[in-house]
Design a protein around this motif. Sequence first.
Motif, PDB file in Angstrom:
ATOM      1  N   VAL A   1      46.396 -25.766   4.740  1.00  0.00           N
ATOM      2  CA  VAL A   1      45.848 -24.427   5.283  1.00  0.00           C
ATOM      3  C   VAL A   1      44.531 -24.702   5.813  1.00  0.00           C
ATOM      4  N   TYR A   2      44.078 -24.486   6.734  1.00  0.00           N
ATOM      5  CA  TYR A   2      42.918 -24.946   7.516  1.00  0.00           C
ATOM      6  C   TYR A   2      41.566 -24.249   6.766  1.00  0.00           C
ATOM      7  N   ARG A   3      41.781 -22.951   6.548  1.00  0.00           N
ATOM      8  CA  ARG A   3      40.670 -22.281   5.989  1.00  0.00           C
ATOM      9  C   ARG A   3      40.405 -22.726   4.246  1.00  0.00           C
TER      10      ARG A   3
ATOM     11  N   ALA B   1      37.059 -19.617  11.414  1.00  0.00           N
ATOM     12  CA  ALA B   1      38.193 -19.750  11.286  1.00  0.00           C
ATOM     13  C   ALA B   1      39.055 -18.595  10.646  1.00  0.00           C
ATOM     14  N   ARG B   2      38.427 -17.865   9.661  1.00  0.00           N
ATOM     15  CA  ARG B   2      39.088 -16.742   9.074  1.00  0.00           C
ATOM     16  C   ARG B   2      39.204 -15.675  10.085  1.00  0.00           C
TER      17      ARG B   2
ATOM     18  N   GLU C   1      41.873 -16.375  12.707  1.00  0.00           N
ATOM     19  CA  GLU C   1      43.234 -16.108  12.021  1.00  0.00           C
ATOM     20  C   GLU C   1      43.635 -14.579  12.249  1.00  0.00           C
ATOM     21  N   GLN C   2      42.611 -13.908  11.784  1.00  0.00           N
ATOM     22  CA  GLN C   2      43.000 -12.455  11.859  1.00  0.00           C
ATOM     23  C   GLN C   2      43.058 -11.654  13.081  1.00  0.00           C
TER      24      GLN C   2
ATOM     25  N   ASN D   1      49.014 -22.121   9.474  1.00  0.00           N
ATOM     26  CA  ASN D   1      47.743 -21.790  10.248  1.00  0.00           C
ATOM     27  C   ASN D   1      48.418 -21.039  11.610  1.00  0.00           C
TER      28      ASN D   1
ATOM     29  N   GLY E   1      48.091 -18.194  13.009  1.00  0.00           N
ATOM     30  CA  GLY E   1      46.836 -17.631  13.774  1.00  0.00           C
ATOM     31  C   GLY E   1      46.075 -18.722  14.449  1.00  0.00           C
ATOM     32  N   LEU E   2      45.718 -19.961  13.949  1.00  0.00           N
ATOM     33  CA  LEU E   2      44.971 -20.712  14.691  1.00  0.00           C
ATOM     34  C   LEU E   2      45.826 -21.544  15.828  1.00  0.00           C
TER      35      LEU E   2
ATOM     36  N   ARG F   1      47.974 -19.859  17.540  1.00  0.00           N
ATOM     37  CA  ARG F   1      47.981 -18.840  18.646  1.00  0.00           C
ATOM     38  C   ARG F   1      46.467 -19.022  19.294  1.00  0.00           C
ATOM     39  N   CYS F   2      45.693 -19.288  18.545  1.00  0.00           N
ATOM     40  CA  CYS F   2      44.293 -19.474  19.223  1.00  0.00           C
ATOM     41  C   CYS F   2      44.133 -20.525  20.322  1.00  0.00           C
TER      42      CYS F   2
END
Length: 243
Positions: A27-29, A57-58, A61-62, A137, A139-140, A142-143
């Motif tokens: 998990v990257y964070r 990063a947080r 993700e959010q 990961n 959310g990342l 998606r980014c």
Amino acid sequence: MSPNPAQAETPAEPPDAAALLARGPFVYREQLDERLAAATAQPKTIRTRLRLMLSVARLLEQGGLHALRVADCAAEAGLAHGTFYRYWPDGSAAAEAVLSDFMTTVRQRRPVSATATPIYDRIRAANRYYVRVYRGNAGLMRCLMQLGNAQPEFARIGQEANLALAARVVRAWERNDPSAAALPEVEKSARALACIAMVEGVLRDLYVRPAIGPLAAMPEDGVADMLSACWFRTLFGRDPPTR
């Protein structure tokens, strides 16, 4: 992937041998947390940059790329607003730096199988890794799509990484299937790229978008094994070996 060459991005910290040797899903964070904890002897600038990377990063993700705000990044890191601008000119540059570092970490932590490992087992190990990384990961991931849509040059970096991966897939295929030599190089590369795109598409529909239908009901390893069987059939033209 490496950061955009147009930006003179300095490393977040000196290379760490143990970190580079670490393999497997992450998990990257949490990985950034570990890097920050290990950086106590590093200069304050490096530790501060890592704190900001963790906050970026947080927030990515959010809320995704488009909701990222400099003030929120600084507040999340517990730093003054102006501190952010010592490292990046705006939120977009920070997001690109963090997402580039994330992609580099994905590559560095890929499993490496022994040469004697059967090809199907190697395919399955790689896909199980990617399924877990994607889920952890989402959310990342998606980014990454959002940034690629906003910045074609960033998307191009992803395409080049896929081309390099496809070349490795083709080399492994050729070593394990003498009949592959008779196929045109373009077709072999296209098949490998199709396999890569299939994994990305399935995992996007499973973890980034609300999963529906049969995907939502499949266990994690079941998804990876299904993708691996599809890879094997696409490359070798037959079902994978049974145990």
